[in-house]
Design a protein around this motif. Sequence first.
Motif, PDB file in Angstrom:
ATOM      1  N   HIS A 277       0.837  -1.196   0.000  1.00  0.00           N
ATOM      2  CA  HIS A 277       0.000   0.000   0.000  1.00  0.00           C
ATOM      3  C   HIS A 277       0.868   1.239   0.000  1.00  0.00           C
ATOM      4  CE1 HIS A 277      -3.205  -2.778   0.944  1.00  0.00           C
ATOM      5  NE2 HIS A 277      -4.097  -1.813   1.055  1.00  0.00           N
TER       6      HIS A 277
ATOM      7  N   GLU B  81      -5.571  13.546  -0.959  1.00  0.00           N
ATOM      8  CA  GLU B  81      -6.444  14.103  -1.982  1.00  0.00           C
ATOM      9  C   GLU B  81      -6.251  15.609  -2.030  1.00  0.00           C
ATOM     10  OE1 GLU B  81     -10.597  13.478  -1.365  1.00  0.00           O
ATOM     11  OE2 GLU B  81     -11.035  13.554  -3.506  1.00  0.00           O
TER      12      GLU B  81
ATOM     13  N   TRP C  67      -5.655  12.467  -6.544  1.00  0.00           N
ATOM     14  CA  TRP C  67      -4.774  11.973  -5.504  1.00  0.00           C
ATOM     15  C   TRP C  67      -3.323  12.295  -5.840  1.00  0.00           C
ATOM     16  CZ3 TRP C  67      -6.714  10.105  -1.000  1.00  0.00           C
ATOM     17  CH2 TRP C  67      -8.078   9.811  -0.991  1.00  0.00           C
TER      18      TRP C  67
ATOM     19  N   GLU D 236      -3.967   3.921  10.722  1.00  0.00           N
ATOM     20  CA  GLU D 236      -4.884   4.600   9.804  1.00  0.00           C
ATOM     21  C   GLU D 236      -4.364   6.003   9.521  1.00  0.00           C
ATOM     22  OE1 GLU D 236      -6.838   4.542   7.026  1.00  0.00           O
ATOM     23  OE2 GLU D 236      -6.968   2.702   8.170  1.00  0.00           O
TER      24      GLU D 236
ATOM     25  N   ARG E 227      -4.303   9.929   8.650  1.00  0.00           N
ATOM     26  CA  ARG E 227      -5.157  11.075   8.960  1.00  0.00           C
ATOM     27  C   ARG E 227      -4.736  12.177   8.010  1.00  0.00           C
ATOM     28  NH1 ARG E 227      -2.405  14.889  13.415  1.00  0.00           N
ATOM     29  NH2 ARG E 227      -0.488  15.070  12.220  1.00  0.00           N
TER      30      ARG E 227
ATOM     31  N   ARG F 229      -7.613  14.864   2.564  1.00  0.00           N
ATOM     32  CA  ARG F 229      -7.775  13.510   3.065  1.00  0.00           C
ATOM     33  C   ARG F 229      -6.503  12.738   2.770  1.00  0.00           C
ATOM     34  NH1 ARG F 229     -12.339  10.263   0.757  1.00  0.00           N
ATOM     35  NH2 ARG F 229     -12.177  11.492  -1.178  1.00  0.00           N
TER      36      ARG F 229
ATOM     37  N   ARG G 134      -5.062   8.626   2.568  1.00  0.00           N
ATOM     38  CA  ARG G 134      -5.605   7.279   2.491  1.00  0.00           C
ATOM     39  C   ARG G 134      -4.525   6.299   2.058  1.00  0.00           C
ATOM     40  NH1 ARG G 134     -10.359   6.172  -1.745  1.00  0.00           N
ATOM     41  NH2 ARG G 134      -8.556   6.009  -3.126  1.00  0.00           N
ATOM     42  N   TRP G 135      -4.543   5.128   2.701  1.00  0.00           N
ATOM     43  CA  TRP G 135      -3.686   4.040   2.230  1.00  0.00           C
ATOM     44  C   TRP G 135      -4.348   3.389   1.037  1.00  0.00           C
ATOM     45  CZ3 TRP G 135       1.117   3.776   3.674  1.00  0.00           C
ATOM     46  CH2 TRP G 135       1.487   4.270   4.930  1.00  0.00           C
ATOM     47  N   THR G 136      -3.612   3.262  -0.035  1.00  0.00           N
ATOM     48  CA  THR G 136      -4.165   2.736  -1.276  1.00  0.00           C
ATOM     49  C   THR G 136      -3.314   1.565  -1.750  1.00  0.00           C
ATOM     50  OG1 THR G 136      -4.776   4.996  -1.840  1.00  0.00           O
ATOM     51  CG2 THR G 136      -4.869   3.372  -3.614  1.00  0.00           C
TER      52      THR G 136
END
Lengths: 239, 239
Positions: free
Chosen positions: B29, B34, B44, B110, B112, B119, B121-123
């Motif tokens: 990941h 964003e 992103w 997670e 933040r 935002r 996010r782990w992708t």
Amino acid sequence: MDGYDKYAFEPFAVTVDLAVFTLRAGALHVLLVERGQEPYAGRWALPGGFVRPDEPAERAARRELGEETGLTDVSGLHLEQLRTYSEPDRDPRMRVVSVAFAALLPDAPEARGGSDAARARWTPYDSVRELAFDHGRILADARERVGAKLEYTCLATAFCPPEFTLGELRQVYETVWGTVLDRPNFRRKVLATPGFVEAVPGAARLTGGRGKPAALYRAGAATALHPPLLRPTPEGRPA
Amino acid sequence: MDGYDKYAFEPFAVTVDLAVFTLRAGALHVLLVERGQEPYAGRWALPGGFVRPDEPAERAARRELGEETGLTDVSGLHLEQLRTYSEPDRDPRMRVVSVAFAALLPDAPEARGGSDAARARWTPYDSVRELAFDHGRILADARERVGAKLEYTCLATAFCPPEFTLGELRQVYETVWGTVLDRPNFRRKVLATPGFVEAVPGAARLTGGRGKPAALYRAGAATALHPPLLRPTPEGRPA
DNA sequence: CCTTTAATAGTCGCAGTGACTATTAAAGGG
DNA sequence: CCCTTTAATAGTCACTGCGACTATTAAAGG
């Protein structure tokens, strides 16, 4: 990269610095320029210069390479980005971020001063002392990188003229690594690696000296060396 | 580096961009943020930000790493400079030179949103599409570098918690390389490399599942892997 | 208790290479 | 013209590391 407006940011000057290596008289040489002004006036430094507003750092580096070496065509030379040095106090005048490059030349055309350097000179790596700025560290990093890349890439041919003997190629390794390699084993390894070198068909010869003339080779299409050609372990590393 | 006064030089903005990797649910990941504004609003991007006037790029990168991941202590995490991206048009607003870094995290807390990102996010790496700016290329370069460094360094332990089983370590390789490694052979290789891992004496155990509990290990002092642990050749490279 | 699951132990054969020895092909001096 | 010198080229041998594979052990869970 978000929200440029929310931050005040200082403008930086961005330069390139070049560690240009060549082999001369069986020794690794590096191109140095003598600084004409403060700071570090009279001290030797790596060639380099500012990145222009419309060019990437790579192009700036190749442009400087041509200016400093006096070579008319530097398009085929090996040039690779090393890393970027950004310590806030690395230049006493202002905040200068420098992208460092390493370049490899086959033979050493006599250096000429670039437009912005008083003098340029090829210097044996081992006799380099006290460079300006953090150039000593940059040069050490570059040297280590070159030595390491000989192990797992075909980079060694970048030190050789277009046609070369296996003996010359072996001397590249021996000079950069400071070791002696077994002649037959080196030959076996190089020839067994597809794409490393290719024989020049007209079984030409070249040796300047007395012995049996050696066959000539050209650099092949390969770029990586699998499995690698590891430097002899002078103790320390496991074999 | 000579003669600053003889040249006009444009001021550049200097940023850092981070490719932060972690392993999650058996997949690689990467941390993305964003964008809240133009250009590329809603797209992103890699986390990053401006280098401040009084800090080197490395410190800026580590600062951003803490801000974006929300981790309180990022001092032990693996962070390494990748290369610098300096195409003149890589940012439509102004001339921005970006020093890219790759970071490796053991597990994935997670994400933040950082202070300057809407935002975070782990992708999963494989589902990343169409990043802002040249971040797609930066990310690809970072991924290739991480995969390559697993071969000849002890970097894999950077993906593991402080204590881990050989099975977990093996899964790091399998996940990053997308291959399956032979269990006994992997074990033999790792244990035969001095300083790669060291056994945790209290023959502790940990497996969450059913089978025989595995011994625990810690990362050793070694940093390089000689000889390297080469990824299986999926054809193409000579063996 | 017995099945399942995964860790651990060990075997076999081949490729790559370090260390050596032998041969070949030229140059250069007597 | 031969004979010495020099270096390239050819070949051997043993050891190491690793891929492929089989066997054993130690737990969890029904």
